[in-house]
Motif scaffolding. Sequence first.
Motif, PDB file in Angstrom:
ATOM      1  N   THR A 147       0.861  -1.182   0.000  1.00 23.32           N
ATOM      2  CA  THR A 147       0.000   0.000   0.000  1.00 23.32           C
ATOM      3  C   THR A 147       0.895   1.228   0.000  1.00 23.32           C
ATOM      4  OG1 THR A 147      -1.784  -1.097   1.201  1.00 23.32           O
ATOM      5  CG2 THR A 147      -1.733   1.309   1.281  1.00 23.32           C
ATOM      6  N   TYR A 148       0.725   2.079  -1.012  1.00 25.15           N
ATOM      7  CA  TYR A 148       1.544   3.284  -1.122  1.00 25.15           C
ATOM      8  C   TYR A 148       0.788   4.505  -0.618  1.00 25.15           C
ATOM      9  CZ  TYR A 148       4.904   0.811  -4.090  1.00 25.15           C
ATOM     10  OH  TYR A 148       5.847  -0.051  -4.564  1.00 25.15           O
ATOM     11  N   LEU A 187      -2.696   8.186   3.247  1.00 24.65           N
ATOM     12  CA  LEU A 187      -3.118   6.788   3.390  1.00 24.65           C
ATOM     13  C   LEU A 187      -4.632   6.641   3.407  1.00 24.65           C
ATOM     14  CD1 LEU A 187      -0.516   5.637   6.074  1.00 24.65           C
ATOM     15  CD2 LEU A 187      -0.501   5.098   3.617  1.00 24.65           C
ATOM     16  N   GLY A 188      -5.330   7.735   3.162  1.00 23.42           N
ATOM     17  CA  GLY A 188      -6.782   7.683   3.130  1.00 23.42           C
ATOM     18  C   GLY A 188      -7.433   7.588   4.486  1.00 23.42           C
ATOM     19  N   ARG A 224      -3.962   6.399  15.522  1.00 21.98           N
ATOM     20  CA  ARG A 224      -4.678   6.026  14.295  1.00 21.98           C
ATOM     21  C   ARG A 224      -3.695   5.518  13.237  1.00 21.98           C
ATOM     22  NH1 ARG A 224      -7.499  10.778  13.100  1.00 21.98           N
ATOM     23  NH2 ARG A 224      -8.766  10.175  14.894  1.00 21.98           N
ATOM     24  N   PHE A 225      -2.551   6.177  13.143  1.00 20.78           N
ATOM     25  CA  PHE A 225      -1.519   5.767  12.192  1.00 20.78           C
ATOM     26  C   PHE A 225      -1.028   4.355  12.499  1.00 20.78           C
ATOM     27  CE2 PHE A 225       3.212   6.195  11.142  1.00 20.78           C
ATOM     28  CZ  PHE A 225       3.038   5.857   9.811  1.00 20.78           C
ATOM     29  N   GLU A 226      -0.716   4.106  13.750  1.00 21.51           N
ATOM     30  CA  GLU A 226      -0.207   2.798  14.152  1.00 21.51           C
ATOM     31  C   GLU A 226      -1.266   1.717  13.944  1.00 21.51           C
ATOM     32  OE1 GLU A 226       2.857   1.405  17.601  1.00 21.51           O
ATOM     33  OE2 GLU A 226       1.112   2.573  18.233  1.00 21.51           O
ATOM     34  N   GLU A 227      -2.506   2.033  14.256  1.00 22.31           N
ATOM     35  CA  GLU A 227      -3.593   1.072  14.051  1.00 22.31           C
ATOM     36  C   GLU A 227      -3.742   0.717  12.574  1.00 22.31           C
ATOM     37  OE1 GLU A 227      -7.034   2.888  15.717  1.00 22.31           O
ATOM     38  OE2 GLU A 227      -6.341   2.684  17.802  1.00 22.31           O
ATOM     39  N   HIS A 228      -3.582   1.732  11.722  1.00 21.88           N
ATOM     40  CA  HIS A 228      -3.697   1.486  10.283  1.00 21.88           C
ATOM     41  C   HIS A 228      -2.567   0.586   9.792  1.00 21.88           C
ATOM     42  CE1 HIS A 228      -4.788   2.158   6.133  1.00 21.88           C
ATOM     43  NE2 HIS A 228      -3.544   2.523   5.853  1.00 21.88           N
ATOM     44  N   LEU A 229      -1.354   0.812  10.269  1.00 19.56           N
ATOM     45  CA  LEU A 229      -0.226  -0.029   9.870  1.00 19.56           C
ATOM     46  C   LEU A 229      -0.446  -1.481  10.301  1.00 19.56           C
ATOM     47  CD1 LEU A 229       2.896   2.215  10.686  1.00 19.56           C
ATOM     48  CD2 LEU A 229       1.720   1.913   8.495  1.00 19.56           C
ATOM     49  N   VAL A 230      -0.947  -1.666  11.522  1.00 18.88           N
ATOM     50  CA  VAL A 230      -1.213  -3.015  12.032  1.00 18.88           C
ATOM     51  C   VAL A 230      -2.313  -3.688  11.210  1.00 18.88           C
ATOM     52  CG1 VAL A 230      -2.066  -4.338  14.007  1.00 18.88           C
ATOM     53  CG2 VAL A 230      -0.410  -2.491  14.362  1.00 18.88           C
ATOM     54  N   ALA A 289      -3.718  -7.742   7.057  1.00 19.59           N
ATOM     55  CA  ALA A 289      -4.332  -8.068   5.762  1.00 19.59           C
ATOM     56  C   ALA A 289      -3.288  -8.544   4.750  1.00 19.59           C
ATOM     57  CB  ALA A 289      -5.065  -6.850   5.211  1.00 19.59           C
ATOM     58  N   GLY A 290      -2.035  -8.673   5.188  1.00 21.96           N
ATOM     59  CA  GLY A 290      -0.985  -9.170   4.311  1.00 21.96           C
ATOM     60  C   GLY A 290      -0.353  -8.115   3.424  1.00 21.96           C
ATOM     61  N   ARG A 291      -0.495  -6.849   3.826  1.00 20.27           N
ATOM     62  CA  ARG A 291       0.072  -5.763   3.028  1.00 20.27           C
ATOM     63  C   ARG A 291       1.098  -4.964   3.825  1.00 20.27           C
ATOM     64  NH1 ARG A 291      -5.476  -5.511   1.679  1.00 20.27           N
ATOM     65  NH2 ARG A 291      -5.800  -3.931   3.289  1.00 20.27           N
ATOM     66  N   ARG A 292       2.105  -4.466   3.094  1.00 15.42           N
ATOM     67  CA  ARG A 292       3.087  -3.569   3.682  1.00 15.42           C
ATOM     68  C   ARG A 292       2.761  -2.139   3.259  1.00 15.42           C
ATOM     69  NH1 ARG A 292       7.876  -4.518   1.025  1.00 15.42           N
ATOM     70  NH2 ARG A 292       6.849  -5.876  -0.464  1.00 15.42           N
ATOM     71  N   VAL A 293       3.122  -1.175   4.077  1.00 16.80           N
ATOM     72  CA  VAL A 293       2.873   0.231   3.769  1.00 16.80           C
ATOM     73  C   VAL A 293       4.194   0.906   3.401  1.00 16.80           C
ATOM     74  CG1 VAL A 293       2.081   2.452   4.656  1.00 16.80           C
ATOM     75  CG2 VAL A 293       0.852   0.352   5.267  1.00 16.80           C
ATOM     76  N   VAL A 294       4.185   1.598   2.267  1.00 19.81           N
ATOM     77  CA  VAL A 294       5.354   2.354   1.820  1.00 19.81           C
ATOM     78  C   VAL A 294       4.940   3.815   1.688  1.00 19.81           C
ATOM     79  CG1 VAL A 294       7.062   2.724   0.004  1.00 19.81           C
ATOM     80  CG2 VAL A 294       6.324   0.389   0.582  1.00 19.81           C
ATOM     81  N   LEU A 295       5.583   4.689   2.456  1.00 17.85           N
ATOM     82  CA  LEU A 295       5.328   6.121   2.378  1.00 17.85           C
ATOM     83  C   LEU A 295       6.388   6.768   1.496  1.00 17.85           C
ATOM     84  CD1 LEU A 295       4.412   7.227   6.016  1.00 17.85           C
ATOM     85  CD2 LEU A 295       2.920   7.253   4.005  1.00 17.85           C
ATOM     86  N   VAL A 296       5.937   7.498   0.472  1.00 19.06           N
ATOM     87  CA  VAL A 296       6.837   8.195  -0.435  1.00 19.06           C
ATOM     88  C   VAL A 296       6.735   9.695  -0.165  1.00 19.06           C
ATOM     89  CG1 VAL A 296       7.465   8.632  -2.825  1.00 19.06           C
ATOM     90  CG2 VAL A 296       6.518   6.401  -2.168  1.00 19.06           C
ATOM     91  N   PHE A 297       7.833  10.311   0.220  1.00 24.08           N
ATOM     92  CA  PHE A 297       7.876  11.751   0.475  1.00 24.08           C
ATOM     93  C   PHE A 297       8.572  12.437  -0.686  1.00 24.08           C
ATOM     94  CE2 PHE A 297       7.351   9.907   4.648  1.00 24.08           C
ATOM     95  CZ  PHE A 297       6.509  10.801   5.316  1.00 24.08           C
TER      96      PHE A 297
END
Length: 300
Positions: free
Chosen positions: A78-79, A100-101, A116-122, A127-135
């Motif tokens: 998830t980007y 991240l919506g 909220r951020f940490e909960e979303h990452l967990v 769900a089997g997805r990794r989060v990648v933040l692009v700055f």
Amino acid sequence: MGNILDIYTDFYGLTARPFAIAPDPALIYWSSAHKRAYSLLEYGIITRAPITLITGEVGSGKTVLIQHLLRSGAEDVTYGLVSNAQGGRDELLRWVLLALGQPAEAGDTYVDLYARFEEHLVAEYAAGRRVVLVFDEAQNLTVESLEEIRMFTNINTGTDELLQVVLVGLPELRERILKPGLRAIAQRVTAAFHIPPMDAATTAAYIAHRLACVGGKVPLFTPDAVAMIHDQARGVPRLTNQLCDFAMVYAFSKGSPEVDRVTVQQVLRDGVFFAGIEPAALSSEDETARVPVFRAGREA
């Protein structure tokens, strides 16, 4: 009278403007440097690098690489794209959540936002997805924000990291991160690449590629014109696009089937290519003379 841009594309038998300024992944030219930069982006994501760093001058093609990455992302990634974020750590978290919506209300405290951020990452991890933040434009981030980003990459399950970060910015971003005060961030950067300017051969191939992408069947730019464009644009793709686009408009206005050196010189002399070139440096009497390049107020 129709749109002059449509007229010049019709005149040269093209389906669209080949040198539009807006980044377009469909027209990306994979120079050796851009291939290496993109391979490093993919490598950083596949190997779960905490921070990947991509730098380059303004207009070097960083944003189009990021757009290509976002369009071709894997299903298990998830980007979130954060462009030109500014402010303190509260503002940074709001930018991140919105990317991240996720909601970020005006009355939320830092603790609310972080939870909220940490909960979303967990949830993404479950769900089997990794989060990648692009700055993007990350050179504008404050030291406080860069340190906050480093702390984000420490969020984990004990065995797996839940977040990866890609920092994209101007060369000064790399220089800042290498300073002693940001050593902790530098140690989290496990993949880094700087996109250099195009050399003369790459500029020629770039121009030919962009034309071919929109239906160009014959060389429209003479070798001498291409050489001058490379000198004046200094190997920067965005500046190359600008100068080529203006030159095609000028050539069309003269009814010329090609863009030659004289046409490029006319563009430069008129000052419409606003990239540090001094029009007075061009002689109206001798249009075949080499056009000097001015940098930082002195002739190069």
